[in-house]
Design a protein around this motif. Structure first.
Motif, PDB file in Angstrom:
ATOM      1  N   THR A   1       0.866  -1.177   0.000  1.00  0.00           N
ATOM      2  CA  THR A   1       0.000   0.000   0.000  1.00  0.00           C
ATOM      3  C   THR A   1       0.906   1.232   0.000  1.00  0.00           C
ATOM      4  O   THR A   1       2.115   1.098   0.214  1.00  0.00           O
ATOM      5  CB  THR A   1      -0.910   0.040   1.252  1.00  0.00           C
ATOM      6  N   PRO A   2       0.376   2.421  -0.209  1.00  0.00           N
ATOM      7  CA  PRO A   2       1.229   3.610  -0.134  1.00  0.00           C
ATOM      8  C   PRO A   2       1.899   3.793   1.232  1.00  0.00           C
ATOM      9  O   PRO A   2       2.973   4.379   1.324  1.00  0.00           O
ATOM     10  CB  PRO A   2       0.261   4.759  -0.429  1.00  0.00           C
ATOM     11  N   GLU A   3       1.298   3.247   2.284  1.00  0.00           N
ATOM     12  CA  GLU A   3       1.842   3.398   3.634  1.00  0.00           C
ATOM     13  C   GLU A   3       2.894   2.355   3.984  1.00  0.00           C
ATOM     14  O   GLU A   3       3.693   2.559   4.898  1.00  0.00           O
ATOM     15  CB  GLU A   3       0.718   3.323   4.676  1.00  0.00           C
ATOM     16  N   GLY A   4       2.876   1.203   3.305  1.00  0.00           N
ATOM     17  CA  GLY A   4       3.828   0.165   3.671  1.00  0.00           C
ATOM     18  C   GLY A   4       3.602  -1.139   2.954  1.00  0.00           C
ATOM     19  O   GLY A   4       2.839  -1.226   1.993  1.00  0.00           O
ATOM     20  N   VAL A   5       4.278  -2.179   3.448  1.00  0.00           N
ATOM     21  CA  VAL A   5       4.194  -3.507   2.845  1.00  0.00           C
ATOM     22  C   VAL A   5       4.155  -4.568   3.938  1.00  0.00           C
ATOM     23  O   VAL A   5       4.881  -4.491   4.925  1.00  0.00           O
ATOM     24  CB  VAL A   5       5.363  -3.764   1.865  1.00  0.00           C
ATOM     25  N   THR A   6       3.283  -5.539   3.744  1.00  0.00           N
ATOM     26  CA  THR A   6       3.217  -6.704   4.617  1.00  0.00           C
ATOM     27  C   THR A   6       3.556  -7.920   3.775  1.00  0.00           C
ATOM     28  O   THR A   6       2.941  -8.150   2.733  1.00  0.00           O
ATOM     29  CB  THR A   6       1.814  -6.878   5.227  1.00  0.00           C
ATOM     30  N   VAL A   7       4.559  -8.685   4.204  1.00  0.00           N
ATOM     31  CA  VAL A   7       4.950  -9.910   3.515  1.00  0.00           C
ATOM     32  C   VAL A   7       4.549 -11.083   4.402  1.00  0.00           C
ATOM     33  O   VAL A   7       4.984 -11.181   5.551  1.00  0.00           O
ATOM     34  CB  VAL A   7       6.464  -9.940   3.230  1.00  0.00           C
ATOM     35  N   LEU A   8       3.696 -11.936   3.862  1.00  0.00           N
ATOM     36  CA  LEU A   8       3.277 -13.163   4.538  1.00  0.00           C
ATOM     37  C   LEU A   8       4.011 -14.308   3.848  1.00  0.00           C
ATOM     38  O   LEU A   8       3.680 -14.656   2.711  1.00  0.00           O
ATOM     39  CB  LEU A   8       1.763 -13.355   4.416  1.00  0.00           C
ATOM     40  N   ALA A   9       5.034 -14.854   4.481  1.00  0.00           N
ATOM     41  CA  ALA A   9       5.870 -15.879   3.865  1.00  0.00           C
ATOM     42  C   ALA A   9       5.631 -17.237   4.502  1.00  0.00           C
ATOM     43  O   ALA A   9       5.350 -17.330   5.695  1.00  0.00           O
ATOM     44  CB  ALA A   9       7.339 -15.498   3.985  1.00  0.00           C
ATOM     45  N   GLU A  10       5.743 -18.283   3.681  1.00  0.00           N
ATOM     46  CA  GLU A  10       5.561 -19.640   4.179  1.00  0.00           C
ATOM     47  C   GLU A  10       6.676 -20.034   5.146  1.00  0.00           C
ATOM     48  O   GLU A  10       6.444 -20.774   6.099  1.00  0.00           O
ATOM     49  CB  GLU A  10       5.507 -20.618   3.005  1.00  0.00           C
ATOM     50  N   ALA A  11       7.888 -19.551   4.893  1.00  0.00           N
ATOM     51  CA  ALA A  11       9.030 -19.810   5.772  1.00  0.00           C
ATOM     52  C   ALA A  11      10.006 -18.645   5.645  1.00  0.00           C
ATOM     53  O   ALA A  11      10.138 -18.055   4.581  1.00  0.00           O
ATOM     54  CB  ALA A  11       9.722 -21.122   5.407  1.00  0.00           C
ATOM     55  N   ILE A  12      10.698 -18.328   6.750  1.00  0.00           N
ATOM     56  CA  ILE A  12      11.624 -17.196   6.788  1.00  0.00           C
ATOM     57  C   ILE A  12      12.844 -17.578   7.600  1.00  0.00           C
ATOM     58  O   ILE A  12      12.732 -18.192   8.658  1.00  0.00           O
ATOM     59  CB  ILE A  12      10.967 -15.963   7.460  1.00  0.00           C
ATOM     60  N   SER A  13      14.031 -17.198   7.115  1.00  0.00           N
ATOM     61  CA  SER A  13      15.256 -17.350   7.889  1.00  0.00           C
ATOM     62  C   SER A  13      16.272 -16.338   7.388  1.00  0.00           C
ATOM     63  O   SER A  13      16.084 -15.724   6.347  1.00  0.00           O
ATOM     64  CB  SER A  13      15.815 -18.770   7.790  1.00  0.00           C
ATOM     65  N   THR A  14      17.339 -16.164   8.147  1.00  0.00           N
ATOM     66  CA  THR A  14      18.429 -15.312   7.675  1.00  0.00           C
ATOM     67  C   THR A  14      19.268 -16.152   6.722  1.00  0.00           C
ATOM     68  O   THR A  14      19.397 -17.362   6.902  1.00  0.00           O
ATOM     69  CB  THR A  14      19.278 -14.795   8.840  1.00  0.00           C
ATOM     70  N   PRO A  15      19.840 -15.536   5.675  1.00  0.00           N
ATOM     71  CA  PRO A  15      20.590 -16.315   4.678  1.00  0.00           C
ATOM     72  C   PRO A  15      21.724 -17.148   5.267  1.00  0.00           C
ATOM     73  O   PRO A  15      21.985 -18.247   4.804  1.00  0.00           O
ATOM     74  CB  PRO A  15      21.150 -15.246   3.729  1.00  0.00           C
ATOM     75  N   ASP A  16      22.394 -16.672   6.318  1.00  0.00           N
ATOM     76  CA  ASP A  16      23.492 -17.443   6.901  1.00  0.00           C
ATOM     77  C   ASP A  16      22.987 -18.675   7.652  1.00  0.00           C
ATOM     78  O   ASP A  16      23.763 -19.574   7.958  1.00  0.00           O
ATOM     79  CB  ASP A  16      24.375 -16.581   7.800  1.00  0.00           C
ATOM     80  N   ALA A  17      21.686 -18.753   7.900  1.00  0.00           N
ATOM     81  CA  ALA A  17      21.116 -19.936   8.562  1.00  0.00           C
ATOM     82  C   ALA A  17      20.656 -20.978   7.547  1.00  0.00           C
ATOM     83  O   ALA A  17      20.269 -22.078   7.900  1.00  0.00           O
ATOM     84  CB  ALA A  17      19.932 -19.530   9.443  1.00  0.00           C
TER      85      ALA A  17
END
Length: 92
Positions: free
Chosen positions: A72-88
């Motif tokens: 939206t103009p105010e921001g972004v919401t990301v709903l992800a199936e899985a999330i981690s930091t790349p080094d993990a």
């Protein structure tokens, strides 16, 4: 005028990040795309890849697997199936 956008990164288990940032680069199924404050509204499917958050001259990355980005103009919401930091993430 506020030159930041609200960024929320959500996994099925929890809210991972909720903060005001300068920009977000999202791995969309049709290619990576950047989101800045006052972006036009869009809903996009995301693919497995690296999501980058830029704020105050620093960058942070998260590995995401599938999901949806609601912009939206105010921001972004990301709903992800899985999330981690790349080094993990294993490169096996």
């Amino acid at each position: 005028m506020d030159d930041k956008l609200q960024f929320d990164l959500v996994s099925p288990q929890r809210l991972v990040v909720s903060e005001r940032v300068d920009a977000v680069i999202i791995p969309g199924v049709e290619g990576d795309f950047g989101v800045l404050p006052n972006h036009s509204p869009v809903v996009a499917m995301i693919r497995e890849g690296e999501l980058t958050v830029e704020n105050e001259g620093t960058k942070r990355s998260f590995a995401v697997v599938g999901g949806v980005a609601d912009v939206t103009p105010e921001g972004v919401t990301v709903l992800a199936e899985a999330i981690s930091t790349p080094d993990a993430v294993s490169s096996d």
